[in-house]
Design a protein around this motif. Sequence first.
Motif, short mmCIF file in Angstrom:
data_model
loop_
_atom_site.label_atom_id
_atom_site.label_comp_id
_atom_site.label_asym_id
_atom_site.label_seq_id
_atom_site.Cartn_x
_atom_site.Cartn_y
_atom_site.Cartn_z
N SER A 178 35.05 14.62 64.87
CA SER A 178 36.17 15.40 64.36
C SER A 178 35.68 16.62 63.57
O SER A 178 36.32 17.68 63.57
CB SER A 178 37.07 14.53 63.47
OG SER A 178 36.33 14.00 62.37
N ASN B 258 36.61 19.15 74.54
CA ASN B 258 36.45 17.86 73.87
C ASN B 258 35.17 17.79 73.04
O ASN B 258 34.15 18.41 73.39
CB ASN B 258 36.45 16.73 74.90
CG ASN B 258 37.77 16.63 75.64
OD1 ASN B 258 38.83 16.73 75.04
ND2 ASN B 258 37.71 16.44 76.95
N THR C 152 42.79 22.98 61.69
CA THR C 152 43.33 21.79 62.33
C THR C 152 44.51 21.30 61.53
O THR C 152 44.62 21.50 60.33
CB THR C 152 42.29 20.68 62.40
OG1 THR C 152 41.80 20.42 61.10
CG2 THR C 152 41.15 21.05 63.32
N THR C 153 45.45 20.64 62.19
CA THR C 153 46.60 20.08 61.50
C THR C 153 46.55 18.57 61.53
O THR C 153 45.89 18.00 62.37
CB THR C 153 47.90 20.55 62.18
OG1 THR C 153 47.87 20.20 63.56
CG2 THR C 153 48.09 22.02 62.00
N HIS D 81 37.72 13.60 70.59
CA HIS D 81 38.45 14.63 69.83
C HIS D 81 38.59 15.90 70.69
O HIS D 81 37.60 16.54 71.02
CB HIS D 81 37.71 14.95 68.53
CG HIS D 81 37.44 13.73 67.69
ND1 HIS D 81 38.41 13.11 66.94
CD2 HIS D 81 36.30 13.00 67.52
CE1 HIS D 81 37.89 12.05 66.33
NE2 HIS D 81 36.61 11.97 66.66
N SER D 82 39.84 16.22 71.00
CA SER D 82 40.06 17.36 71.89
C SER D 82 40.83 18.49 71.20
O SER D 82 41.67 18.26 70.34
CB SER D 82 40.84 16.91 73.14
OG SER D 82 42.09 16.38 72.79
N CYS D 83 40.53 19.72 71.62
CA CYS D 83 41.19 20.92 71.09
C CYS D 83 42.54 21.09 71.78
O CYS D 83 42.61 21.12 73.02
CB CYS D 83 40.31 22.14 71.32
SG CYS D 83 41.08 23.69 70.81
N LYS D 84 43.61 21.20 70.99
CA LYS D 84 44.95 21.33 71.55
C LYS D 84 45.20 22.72 72.14
O LYS D 84 46.18 22.93 72.84
CB LYS D 84 45.99 21.04 70.47
CG LYS D 84 45.97 19.59 69.99
CD LYS D 84 47.01 19.35 68.92
CE LYS D 84 46.98 17.90 68.43
NZ LYS D 84 47.99 17.65 67.36
N ILE D 85 44.29 23.65 71.83
CA ILE D 85 44.48 25.02 72.30
C ILE D 85 43.80 25.27 73.65
O ILE D 85 44.41 25.74 74.59
CB ILE D 85 43.96 26.04 71.26
CG1 ILE D 85 44.75 25.88 69.96
CG2 ILE D 85 44.08 27.47 71.79
CD1 ILE D 85 44.21 26.71 68.82
N CYS D 86 42.50 24.89 73.72
CA CYS D 86 41.76 25.16 74.95
C CYS D 86 41.37 23.90 75.72
O CYS D 86 40.86 23.99 76.84
CB CYS D 86 40.51 25.98 74.64
SG CYS D 86 39.27 25.06 73.66
N GLY D 87 41.60 22.72 75.11
CA GLY D 87 41.32 21.47 75.82
C GLY D 87 39.88 21.00 75.76
O GLY D 87 39.54 19.96 76.33
#
Length: 250
Positions: A235, A231, A249-250, A223-229
């Motif tokens: 979840s 992991n 989260t979306t 599970h990775s963060c789409k903003i800062c990357g």
Amino acid sequence: MDMSGTYSATTSNVKEPPGMNKFKRPYSCEICGKCFMRPSHLSRHVRIHTGDKPYFCKICAKRFTRSSAVKNHMRTHTGEKPYSCETCGKCFAQASYLDVHVRIHTGEKPHFCTVCGKCFTSQATLFTHMRMHTGDKPHSCEKCGKSFAQSSSLTSHLRIHTGERPYSCKICDRGFTQSSSLNNHIRTHTGEKPYSCEKCGKCFTQSGNLKCHMRTHNEERPHSCKICGKNFAQSSTLSKHFKIHGRKTT
């Protein structure tokens, strides 16, 4: 093809050759080319193409292509289960259901996926599994449009809209939409933890919790963060992390 525009195959128009070798299949379907040893087998097969269902249930009027299928169907009305497992005593309405069940005890899994190699006890289970690879989701919800690979998943989903909770705990009366959710809940009362880690021996009530735990050993972080990357292994941890960025989260 007869005058009505349908294909037929009977002993009158398909004659058995003299001295026929029993291993040959001389009777072929004019539509798909599949061959059969007996004309009666061909006649039964042709109904797949014509949609002819001459046999019907006298109770609910459901129609079938074979008389044997009617006999099996009748057991859904009578509750008869004449086929029993010699190992555990569980009974079934059809011999084919028993054959699949016995594989639970023998460990036999004759049906395998040509994509990933995973094996299954029944062809139906393999067929459903293949949808994971194809992405096919033929069962859709009329309320919200969400689609599912299995009809059983759709049935469970519909209970979100209806509020139905047919599975209830006999200890605390709490209701659930799925039997699996009830089984997991009961363990909160019994304290049972059937899933254990092979690395450290820690036990869990649910297989999903064990799966998440295993990531602490293999350092998997799917599970990775789409903003800062960054992991994360779970979840839920990612959801907490998003608060740092001030968004959900979306």
